[in-house]
Design a protein around this motif. Structure first.
Motif, PDB file in Angstrom:
ATOM      1  N   ILE A 231       0.774  -1.262  -0.127  1.00 33.91           N
ATOM      2  CA  ILE A 231       0.005  -0.060  -0.095  1.00 33.91           C
ATOM      3  C   ILE A 231       0.767   1.217  -0.021  1.00 33.91           C
ATOM      4  N   LEU A 232       0.620   1.878  -0.974  1.00 33.01           N
ATOM      5  CA  LEU A 232       1.555   3.165  -1.160  1.00 33.01           C
ATOM      6  C   LEU A 232       0.837   4.342  -0.893  1.00 33.01           C
ATOM      7  N   PHE A 233       0.484   4.718   0.085  1.00 36.95           N
ATOM      8  CA  PHE A 233      -0.398   5.973   0.515  1.00 36.95           C
ATOM      9  C   PHE A 233       0.421   7.030   0.690  1.00 36.95           C
ATOM     10  N   ASP A 234       0.003   8.351   0.621  1.00 37.54           N
ATOM     11  CA  ASP A 234       0.725   9.515   0.938  1.00 37.54           C
ATOM     12  C   ASP A 234       1.230   9.585   2.468  1.00 37.54           C
ATOM     13  N   ASN A 235       2.304  10.547   2.650  1.00 39.84           N
ATOM     14  CA  ASN A 235       2.825  10.865   3.676  1.00 39.84           C
ATOM     15  C   ASN A 235       1.959  12.104   4.556  1.00 39.84           C
ATOM     16  N   LYS A 244      -8.005  17.746  19.748  1.00 39.01           N
ATOM     17  CA  LYS A 244      -7.836  16.419  19.463  1.00 39.01           C
ATOM     18  C   LYS A 244      -6.923  16.504  18.296  1.00 39.01           C
ATOM     19  N   THR A 245      -5.931  15.549  18.116  1.00 35.31           N
ATOM     20  CA  THR A 245      -5.031  14.998  17.083  1.00 35.31           C
ATOM     21  C   THR A 245      -5.621  13.850  16.399  1.00 35.31           C
ATOM     22  N   LEU A 246      -5.815  14.104  15.000  1.00 31.81           N
ATOM     23  CA  LEU A 246      -6.399  13.069  14.203  1.00 31.81           C
ATOM     24  C   LEU A 246      -5.359  12.444  13.542  1.00 31.81           C
ATOM     25  N   GLU A 247      -5.345  11.136  13.019  1.00 33.46           N
ATOM     26  CA  GLU A 247      -4.460  10.692  12.094  1.00 33.46           C
ATOM     27  C   GLU A 247      -4.550  11.064  10.791  1.00 33.46           C
ATOM     28  N   GLY A 248      -3.379  11.205  10.268  1.00 33.41           N
ATOM     29  CA  GLY A 248      -3.479  11.558   8.829  1.00 33.41           C
ATOM     30  C   GLY A 248      -4.365  10.909   7.813  1.00 33.41           C
ATOM     31  N   ALA A 249      -4.624  11.142   6.609  1.00 35.28           N
ATOM     32  CA  ALA A 249      -5.255  10.809   5.659  1.00 35.28           C
ATOM     33  C   ALA A 249      -4.927   9.371   5.273  1.00 35.28           C
ATOM     34  N   GLY A 278      11.179   5.497   6.584  1.00 36.97           N
ATOM     35  CA  GLY A 278      11.523   4.516   7.697  1.00 36.97           C
ATOM     36  C   GLY A 278      10.660   4.688   8.683  1.00 36.97           C
ATOM     37  N   SER A 279       9.549   5.406   8.858  1.00 36.30           N
ATOM     38  CA  SER A 279       8.911   5.481  10.150  1.00 36.30           C
ATOM     39  C   SER A 279       8.109   4.435  10.326  1.00 36.30           C
ATOM     40  N   ALA A 280       8.044   3.807  11.605  1.00 37.17           N
ATOM     41  CA  ALA A 280       7.207   2.959  11.948  1.00 37.17           C
ATOM     42  C   ALA A 280       5.616   3.287  11.886  1.00 37.17           C
ATOM     43  N   ASP A 281       5.561   4.444  12.023  1.00 38.44           N
ATOM     44  CA  ASP A 281       4.276   5.157  12.037  1.00 38.44           C
ATOM     45  C   ASP A 281       3.349   5.452  10.778  1.00 38.44           C
ATOM     46  N   GLN A 282       4.270   5.109   9.600  1.00 40.73           N
ATOM     47  CA  GLN A 282       3.689   5.437   8.387  1.00 40.73           C
ATOM     48  C   GLN A 282       4.100   6.661   7.823  1.00 40.73           C
ATOM     49  N   TYR A 283       3.826   7.604   8.459  1.00 41.56           N
ATOM     50  CA  TYR A 283       4.059   8.999   8.040  1.00 41.56           C
ATOM     51  C   TYR A 283       5.356   9.462   8.681  1.00 41.56           C
ATOM     52  N   SER A 284       5.966  10.252   8.375  1.00 45.69           N
ATOM     53  CA  SER A 284       7.209  10.927   8.825  1.00 45.69           C
ATOM     54  C   SER A 284       7.226  12.618   9.005  1.00 45.69           C
ATOM     55  N   LEU A 285       7.071  13.037  10.024  1.00 44.71           N
ATOM     56  CA  LEU A 285       7.268  14.478  10.092  1.00 44.71           C
ATOM     57  C   LEU A 285       8.409  15.301   9.656  1.00 44.71           C
TER      58      LEU A 285
END
Length: 299
Positions: A231-235, A244-249, A278-285
């Protein structure tokens, strides 16, 4: 498209307009003659020879040299084929330049065509039976503040579809799922041009794309059954809304796809996702918000 009578004649949901929605979406302009709506033919160009029954959505061209006919669903496939034959190499070159593709061949292979009526790109969508039953428009629009923006528009009454299913190969063990048609094209192109041991990467995988992160349908699971799925979804960065902090799309989409596929009657062999930077969270800041496959390929 089914006919849906309205209890409020004269509104945008009236029977007359409902039967014409698909055709009007793709740029046809009509005059009414009883139950028939008359327009210039989008196929042969003959003036006032194309009619649509506003109750059944059946269409026909009455020009002797044309004589096309069908319903609103078959119209989408016929019009896509017509636009495919009319789209020029220079138009594909322009799309490649605007979108960052290396060559125009991948967009052509993906089935993207230029509308002969709207001067916008059309992207075909395929249903669970691998039939073309959707035809999206993509182009520049103006918002209510007269500002230009680009948007993917879904054809009324058709719902969301997978992209590039016409190139899906049941024998290939890997399926890469991209977010958006342009990322799908760019990735398809990269795998076609890139090689390993002298063979293109595309040889062992299919590339599909969804219109958006939240659009994946359980009925599509059959195309991923027993496969290695990437699955190659956006960062997309998390979004803070008040307290509230919501997960990115992108992360939300990965979780939705993984949940649907893992609970399917025949799940994939493996489900992987792009871990940006390389982030385990899928996204990278550490990477810009909304970094996508095309950004990655540009380096």
């Amino acid at each position: 498209m089914p006919f849906k009578p309205s209890s409020k004649p004269g509104t945008n949901n009236s029977p007359v307009l409902e039967g014409l929605r698909v055709y009007k979406f793709h740029g046809l302009e009509f005059s009414l003659n009883g139950k028939e709506a008359i327009s210039d033919c989008p196929f042969c160009g003959k003036e006032q020879k194309f009619s649509v029954n506003t109750e059944t959505s059946q269409y026909q061209c009455w020009a002797g040299s044309c004589k096309v006919s069908g319903n609103s669903t078959s119209f989408l496939k016929a019009y896509w084929e017509h636009c495919r034959d009319e789209t020029t190499n220079s138009e594909y070159d322009r799309l490649a330049e605007e979108s960052g593709f290396l060559q125009p061949h991948a967009a052509r292979a993906f089935g993207v065509v230029m509308s002969t009526l709207k001067n916008q790109w059309l992207i075909p969508g395929w249903n669970k039976d691998a039939r073309l039953t959707g035809l999206y428009r993509y182009g520049r629009l103006k918002d209510n503040k007269d500002r230009w923006f680009s948007k993917l528009l879904v054809c009324p009454g058709t719902g969301h579809h997978l992209f590039n299913l016409q190139n899906y190969d049941t024998t290939k063990p890997i399926v890469d799922l991209c977010e958006g048609w342009r990322d799908g094209i760019a990735w398809y192109e990269a795998l076609t041009l890139g090689t390993r041991a002298g063979k293109p990467f595309i040889n062992d995988r299919s590339v599909l794309a969804v219109p958006g992160t939240n659009s994946f349908k359980p009925e599509w699971s059959k195309f991923f059954a027993g496969k290695t799925v990437n699955i190659l979804f956006d960062n997309d960065h998390p979004v803070t809304n008040k307290d509230k902090t919501l997960e990115g799309a992108g992360l939300q989409g990965v979780k939705k796809v993984a949940s649907i596929l893992s609970s399917a009657p025949t799940p994939p062999e493996t489900i992987n996702f792009v871990a940006w930077n390389g982030s385990a969270d899928q996204y990278s800041l550490d990477l810009p918000d909304s970094t996508d496959v095309r950004d990655y390929l540009k380096g």
